[in-house]
Design a protein around this motif. Structure first.
Motif, PDB file in Angstrom:
ATOM      1  N   UNK A  17       0.782  -0.983  -0.112  1.00 29.14           N
ATOM      2  CA  UNK A  17       0.089  -0.012   0.059  1.00 29.14           C
ATOM      3  C   UNK A  17       0.741   1.120  -0.059  1.00 29.14           C
ATOM      4  N   UNK A  66       0.837   4.235  -2.743  1.00 25.37           N
ATOM      5  CA  UNK A  66       0.413   5.562  -2.479  1.00 25.37           C
ATOM      6  C   UNK A  66       1.570   6.469  -3.040  1.00 25.37           C
ATOM      7  N   UNK A  71       0.558   6.464  -6.798  1.00 24.66           N
ATOM      8  CA  UNK A  71      -0.739   6.624  -6.978  1.00 24.66           C
ATOM      9  C   UNK A  71      -1.152   7.476  -8.155  1.00 24.66           C
ATOM     10  N   UNK A 116      -8.268   4.790 -10.331  1.00 21.43           N
ATOM     11  CA  UNK A 116      -8.731   4.730  -9.103  1.00 21.43           C
ATOM     12  C   UNK A 116      -9.231   3.406  -8.514  1.00 21.43           C
ATOM     13  N   UNK A 123      -6.017   1.703  -6.957  1.00 19.39           N
ATOM     14  CA  UNK A 123      -5.645   2.120  -5.649  1.00 19.39           C
ATOM     15  C   UNK A 123      -6.733   1.892  -4.674  1.00 19.39           C
ATOM     16  N   UNK A 124      -8.000   1.789  -5.077  1.00 20.91           N
ATOM     17  CA  UNK A 124      -8.890   1.605  -4.058  1.00 20.91           C
ATOM     18  C   UNK A 124      -8.990   0.072  -3.625  1.00 20.91           C
ATOM     19  N   UNK A 151      -5.871  -0.185  -1.249  1.00 17.64           N
ATOM     20  CA  UNK A 151      -6.134   0.459  -0.217  1.00 17.64           C
ATOM     21  C   UNK A 151      -7.278  -0.476   0.940  1.00 17.64           C
TER      22      UNK A 151
END
Lengths: 314, 465
Positions: free
Chosen positions: A92, A96, A99, A104, A107-108, A111
């Motif tokens: 993670x 980041x 990123x 999106x 990344x989501x 995360x």
């Protein structure tokens, strides 16, 4: 793209792959521990060796190779930087940093995976909850992979991440072979007693391929076939040949995209050509152990060369 | 939301109709969804000195703060005037210093100020722009009374919250935007990119390469840095990605070093260049200052802009505006006592329990005294600090800040708010995004809206005409 970003994507993918591989190792080890309590300690020890964490474990816990201790060590022990919890955290952190190069969705997914697992691994996992936790790890990892293949542009960033995945995976499969090679030695197989069923199943389970093996080879279980399957069989997504083919594709893309041939590209080609384009019998003739040791070394050297060629760090 | 007589103010009418017809339970559920959305998106900020729970959410309130078209026209004229004056002041201070010669601002306020950067003397930043991005903090105290509370001319933050708050509202209550005509804010990133590109340095050939400089993932505003880089399609760089190559600042890419034209830096002046500023800094780029002087790179905002948003200088803003624009300030300042002035100090010490006292160089709501909310002990302690170093403080009356409702378990409840509009400046002109970031004190009666002190945010609506 920035060298640092390329490095972050590469390491993000490596760590994600590592967490999934570790989950699979725990699953296989746990199964043996449940069914064969007399060999459990030895099995846990070999799991630790495969994960490259045995010396750290010994430092922290001595000879305490019991299921709860080893499982906790592999899942969440702060003394273990390769524990799934810390590996997912590192994935993670890398995500980041990179990123801006991730969609999106990716990344989501990364995360969410970190949030879910840090919740599940806050406390020591009870033995009866372990299957659920391992399933959750597998599921999170599948979600990241789905988001990644479904939404990422096929550009240099994509290829760096994939390169990380396959370098890590090849390393993992080779380590499994390295730890278990003695079970596959001709001397054992030749005596006529087929290899211990549970043992070979563990090997295959460690790469989630026990069913695939049966589809391919039916009931025939032999050392030669298992080694062939894990080393040379290109349709098996965790075999060394599959991983190296993919690395070659990714490096080929990067070299064409950048219009520049690299040492890493040449090294990957050499691995495919010299080590993976020969019959399994010749590998056994030259010594399986030597072969695996050599492969691990070549794979690690390739990883280092990738970092240099693409300027991950100064 | 309500006027003096308790009637719903015009801009809120449509919203209130909608709200009255909604189930509170549904809104409550939506608010929870919003929180989950912020978490998975990673819209968090780091709190320094708190190890484990090191990422926090800024509380988000679902009730928008609404500004009418005519109110916004007035505000934006005043903001534009102010930003032009700030920029002209910076140019003057770093060139002929006419305002000092004219005696409108005391010389020692500049010469003895840490935020003044002598190295900027005589420098012409590309395009003549100092404050590429500024944030003007505004409070409202009555129907037509707006005050500027503070100018932010260094690296104002919060714009990503402005954008994500809108995004969240659009996802949660799409039907509301069909009913109420709200002006767009989503073009901020593209305007930022255009604005920065328009300030490219002389050395730039072709399309300018823009990069955002961040201290890294552990910085409290990292989310914003990566968000803006992402939205602009710019690289997000850290100091160790950069070095000076052939007289240009260049970033290490997978294919070697590539020059950067415009650097939107989110690190302070002190950390920009270890060779020329703080030698222990690892956040900046050794030698960037020399490249800057030679016209090899644009740094946004320009180094040394801190002198314009200094709290001691703030009280001179009405004079500064008049000096450079020839007009009266359209937006008034909050009356301010300068504690460096013995007469002012005496009055401040006499009236301490009713005033707000701020550190001249403080930010984030730290190190301030809110007289009416402080205990006798706190006031006594602050009195001692003030007497020891009067130059370090200013004081202001406690304003009766306007309130806007927030959604609580027991329905709507009033809370104090402020507003930070974001202003972009380039040779092509000034762009003010309609609205800005509304910060809200989530605790009843509190006047502190800073996120580091538990403040929250709201979506801000400027209505179409």
């Amino acid at each position: 793209m920035l060298g640092k970003t390329a490095g972050s994507l590469y390491w993000m993918a490596r760590y994600l792959e590592r967490s999934e591989n570790n989950a699979r190792l725990i699953e296989a080890g746990f199964r043996i521990a449940l069914t064969r309590s007399n060999t459990a300690r030895a099995e846990w020890r070999s799991v630790l060796v495969t994960a490259g964490s045995d010396w750290r474990f010994a430092q922290a816990h001595g000879e305490d190779y019991t299921s709860p201790r080893v499982v906790d060590f592999l899942l969440r022990d702060p003394a273990n930087p390769s524990a799934i919890l810390s590996v997912v955290k590192q994935a993670r952190d890398n995500a980041r940093t990179a990123r801006t190069y991730l969609t999106r969705e990716v990344w989501e997914a990364v995360n969410t995976s970190w949030m879910t697992l840090s919740g599940l691994l806050k406390r020591q996992v009870r033995e009866d909850d372990l299957p659920d936790v391992l399933a959750a790890i597998r599921q999170q990892s599948a979600q990241v992979r789905g988001a990644f293949t479904g939404t990422m542009l096929r550009n240099d960033g994509y290829n760096f991440a994939r390169l990380g995945t396959f370098l890590e995976r090849a390393d993992n499969t080779a380590r499994i072979l390295d730890v278990k090679y003695f079970l596959l030695l001709p001397s054992v197989a030749h005596i006529g007693s087929s290899i211990d069923n549970v043992q070979w199943e563990t090997i295959l389970r460690s790469v989630s391929a026990h069913r695939a093996y049966r589809w391919l080879y039916g009931t025939e279980i032999s050392a030669l076939k298992i080694a062939e399957f894990l080393i040379l069989y290109k349709q098996m997504p965790r075999s060394l040949a599959f991983c190296c083919d993919k690395m070659n594709d990714n490096l080929g893309w990067l070299q064409r995209g950048y219009g520049e041939e690299t040492e890493a590209g040449r090294m990957a080609e050499a691995i495919c050509r010299d080590r993976l384009s020969r019959p399994i019998q010749s590998i056994f003739d030259g010594g399986l152990h030597e072969y695996i040791t050599d492969f691990l070394r070549a794979n690690a050297a390739l990883a280092q060369q990738v970092e240099r060629d693409y300027r991950f760090v100064e | 939301m309500q006027g003096q007589g308790g009637e719903t103010r015009a801009p809120y009418r449509e919203f209130c109709e909608w709200f009255a017809a909604e189930e509170p339970a549904r809104i409550h559920r939506k608010a929870q969804q919003a929180e989950a959305f912020f978490r998975t998106t990673g819209i968090t900020f780091a709190v320094y000195g708190q190890d484990e729970a090191d990422e926090r959410l800024i509380p988000f309130d679902v009730v928008p703060r609404i500004i009418s078209a005519s109110e916004w026209r007035r505000l934006s004229r005043g903001i534009e005037q102010r930003v032009r004056a700030l920029n002209a002041f910076l140019h003057d201070i770093y060139h002929r210093q006419e305002i000092l010669r004219a005696g409108r601002v005391p010389v020692e306020l500049i010469s003895r100020n840490e935020a003044f950067l002598p190295m900027m003397m005589g420098m012409d930043p590309p395009g003549g722009v100092y404050t590429h991005i500024s944030g003007i903090d505004i409070v409202r105290t009555g129907a037509n009374e707006f005050y500027v509370l503070e100018d932010n001319a260094r690296t104002p933050s919060g714009v990503s919250y402005m954008l994500e708050n809108r995004e969240t509202m659009l996802q949660m209550f799409p039907e509301l935007f069909a009913k109420v005509p709200v002006r767009e804010v989503g073009d901020y990133p593209i305007n930022l990119l255009r604005s920065l590109s328009a300030c490219a340095p002389p050395a730039c050939g072709g399309t300018p390469t823009v990069a955002v400089l961040t201290p890294g993932i552990h910085n409290s505003a990292y989310f914003e840095h990566s968000f803006l880089a992402d939205q602009m399609g710019a690289e997000l760089v850290e100091g160790h990605d950069l070095r000076v190559v052939n007289g240009r600042v260049a970033m290490r890419t997978t294919q070697g070093y590539k020059p950067i034209d415009v650097l939107y830096r989110r690190v302070d002046d002190d950390f920009l260049d270890p060779l020329n500023f703080r030698p222990d800094s690892v956040l900046g780029v050794p030698g960037i200052w020399d490249v800057y002087r030679a016209g090899g790179i644009t740094i946004a905002n320009a180094p040394g802009t801190g002198i314009a948003d200094d709290k001691a200088l703030y009280s001179y803003m009405p004079d500064i505006i008049e000096f450079y624009t020839g007009e009266k300030a359209l937006l008034p300042n909050v009356p301010t006592w300068r504690c460096s002035d013995p007469e002012h100090l005496k009055e401040v010490l006499d009236r301490l329990p009713e005033l707000v006292v701020k550190e001249v160089h403080g930010s984030g709501g730290y190190g301030m005294l809110v007289g009416p909310a402080a205990s006798k002990k706190e006031i006594a302690a602050f009195r001692a600090k003030l007497e020891a170093n009067p130059r370090g403080y200013i004081a202001q009356p406690t304003l009766s800040l306007s309130t806007v409702p927030i959604f609580t378990r027991s329905g709507l409840a009033p809370r104090h708010v402020d507003l930070r509009p974001f202003v972009l400046m380039s040779p092509a002109g000034i762009i003010i995004t309609p609205g800005g970031l509304t910060r809200v004190a989530m605790t009843k009666g509190s006047l502190v809206v800073n996120s580091s002190q538990g403040g929250g945010t709201k979506d801000t609506w400027v209505l179409e005409d």
